[in-house]
Write a protein that holds these residues in place. Structure first.
Motif, PDB file in Angstrom:
ATOM      1  N   UNK A   1       0.816  -1.210   0.000  1.00 39.86           N
ATOM      2  CA  UNK A   1       0.000   0.000   0.000  1.00 39.86           C
ATOM      3  C   UNK A   1       0.853   1.264   0.000  1.00 39.86           C
ATOM      4  N   UNK A   2       2.010   1.216   0.633  1.00 38.38           N
ATOM      5  CA  UNK A   2       2.878   2.401   0.637  1.00 38.38           C
ATOM      6  C   UNK A   2       3.453   2.703  -0.743  1.00 38.38           C
ATOM      7  N   UNK A   3       3.490   1.706  -1.626  1.00 36.97           N
ATOM      8  CA  UNK A   3       4.021   1.893  -2.975  1.00 36.97           C
ATOM      9  C   UNK A   3       2.964   2.365  -3.971  1.00 36.97           C
ATOM     10  N   UNK A   4       1.700   2.288  -3.592  1.00 32.00           N
ATOM     11  CA  UNK A   4       0.640   2.698  -4.504  1.00 32.00           C
ATOM     12  C   UNK A   4       0.604   4.220  -4.622  1.00 32.00           C
ATOM     13  N   UNK A   5       0.292   4.757  -5.789  1.00 31.56           N
ATOM     14  CA  UNK A   5       0.372   6.204  -6.009  1.00 31.56           C
ATOM     15  C   UNK A   5      -0.820   6.996  -5.492  1.00 31.56           C
ATOM     16  N   UNK A   6      -1.903   6.338  -5.104  1.00 30.29           N
ATOM     17  CA  UNK A   6      -3.115   7.052  -4.738  1.00 30.29           C
ATOM     18  C   UNK A   6      -3.071   7.514  -3.294  1.00 30.29           C
ATOM     19  N   UNK A   7      -3.683   8.650  -3.019  1.00 34.25           N
ATOM     20  CA  UNK A   7      -3.692   9.218  -1.669  1.00 34.25           C
ATOM     21  C   UNK A   7      -4.469   8.339  -0.696  1.00 34.25           C
ATOM     22  N   UNK A   8      -5.593   7.761  -1.175  1.00 38.69           N
ATOM     23  CA  UNK A   8      -6.385   6.930  -0.276  1.00 38.69           C
ATOM     24  C   UNK A   8      -5.591   5.718   0.201  1.00 38.69           C
TER      25      UNK A   8
ATOM     26  N   UNK B   1      -3.283   6.831   2.964  1.00 39.01           N
ATOM     27  CA  UNK B   1      -4.046   7.045   4.191  1.00 39.01           C
ATOM     28  C   UNK B   1      -4.444   5.718   4.827  1.00 39.01           C
ATOM     29  N   UNK B   2      -4.816   4.751   3.985  1.00 39.96           N
ATOM     30  CA  UNK B   2      -5.230   3.453   4.503  1.00 39.96           C
ATOM     31  C   UNK B   2      -4.065   2.693   5.131  1.00 39.96           C
ATOM     32  N   UNK B   3      -2.837   3.018   4.716  1.00 42.75           N
ATOM     33  CA  UNK B   3      -1.653   2.356   5.285  1.00 42.75           C
ATOM     34  C   UNK B   3      -1.600   2.523   6.794  1.00 42.75           C
ATOM     35  N   UNK B   4      -2.109   3.641   7.291  1.00 35.92           N
ATOM     36  CA  UNK B   4      -2.077   3.884   8.729  1.00 35.92           C
ATOM     37  C   UNK B   4      -3.025   2.977   9.505  1.00 35.92           C
ATOM     38  N   UNK B   5      -3.921   2.306   8.797  1.00 34.71           N
ATOM     39  CA  UNK B   5      -4.873   1.406   9.444  1.00 34.71           C
ATOM     40  C   UNK B   5      -4.529  -0.066   9.199  1.00 34.71           C
ATOM     41  N   UNK B   6      -3.362  -0.325   8.664  1.00 32.75           N
ATOM     42  CA  UNK B   6      -2.897  -1.693   8.480  1.00 32.75           C
ATOM     43  C   UNK B   6      -2.248  -2.198   9.761  1.00 32.75           C
TER      44      UNK B   6
END
Length: 306
Positions: A234-241, A244-249
């Protein structure tokens, strides 16, 4: 003449008869505690977990001591060259490293505990000993709940022992630069609570995956993917969402729970772009770990053990 034969008042029971008994949940629980205690692999992984926590705690304490000397060197350079004044503000606070020492090894330790929980349940399916377990205790839900209690209790005890051991080992190292801190600080207690929550929930996640996959290697791979690989993806994906979702992993949530926090900051909620607060992180982590645990219960009680 006739012979009278006396009939015994209490005729003996047939030799093949078995005494009746009723298996209770406490009996199932005792048997699961006995299984855990007698597994050599359980004690090996428990010892590795405690050693990892204490060793990394000592390492963080040493880093805190070294940081003090490094900051002093920067201070001396500032006095000789005023242009360095802006850099000193960016220097890490050694006390931050010191406070993190009791839970410095939590990232490695909770992975080991999750793997231990996988082995505890998946190995029974691998060796087919689960058939004997179901024969002795036909109520599968009781067996599963008993296993969850045993793993949860041991995980909580290991967490407390590990954190206290790391704190004790770190204090003599920190005393070299007057960085020692009391065990009775509120943020330290939040730290201990966070490690207990991480250990117990992660062990339950591993148990659920072990019941679902029924294979040690496969379940451990899925556990590693959920705890670490998802955050990298998820940290490598270019989208902002996605960022943001990485913080909930799980990895990010465990990082929040494993760090000291002020009591006033514990109940804060996340705003847009910010990480969740302490309590919120704990609830999200419980969701991540609870889903495999509940799914494992359905698999454990409904699927053919073979």
């Amino acid at each position: 003449m006739s012979t009278q034969t006396a009939t015994p008042a209490n005729p003996a029971a047939p030799s093949g008869a078995r005494p009746s008994y009723r298996l209770t949940f406490l009996g199932v629980l005792r048997s699961e505690f006995l299984k855990f205690r007698t597994l050599v692999s359980s004690w090996v992984l428990v010892i590795v977990t405690v050693v990892a926590m204490i060793g990394l705690g000592a390492l963080f304490a040493y880093v805190a001591v070294v940081q003090v000397g490094f900051n002093e060197d920067i201070q001396q350079q500032m006095e000789s060259d005023p242009q360095l004044g802006g850099e000193m503000a960016a220097m890490p606070d050694p006390m931050d490293f010191a406070l993190q020492s009791p839970a410095a090894g939590v990232t490695l330790a909770y992975l080991i505990l999750g793997a231990l929980a996988v082995v505890v349940i998946a190995s029974e399916f691998g060796t087919r000993s689960i058939t004997s377990t179901f024969t002795a205790a036909p109520k599968r839900a009781e067996v599963y709940i008993a296993k969850a209690i045993v793993i949860g209790v041991y995980s909580a005890v290991i967490a407390v022992i590990s954190v206290l051991g790391a704190w004790l080992v770190a204090q003599p190292i920190l005393s070299q630069e007057d960085l020692t801190f009391s065990l009775w600080r509120e943020d330290v207690w939040f730290n201990i609570l966070g490690v207990v929550v991480i250990f117990v929930l992660t062990a339950w996640m591993g148990m659920g995956l072990g019941a679902l996959v029924r294979n040690n290697a496969g379940a451990i791979v899925i556990l590693v993917v959920l705890l670490f690989v998802t955050a990298i993806i998820f940290s490598m994906l270019p989208w902002d969402w996605a960022k943001d979702f990485t913080q909930y992993l799980p990895q990010s949530l465990a990082g929040i729970l494993g760090n000291p926090v002020e009591p006033s900051d514990a109940t804060q909620t996340a705003t847009e772009g910010d990480a969740p607060g302490y309590v919120e992180a704990g609830l999200w982590y419980a969701v991540w770990c609870g889903v495999p645990l509940v799914a494992g219960l359905f698999s454990f009680t409904s699927r053919d053990p073979k």
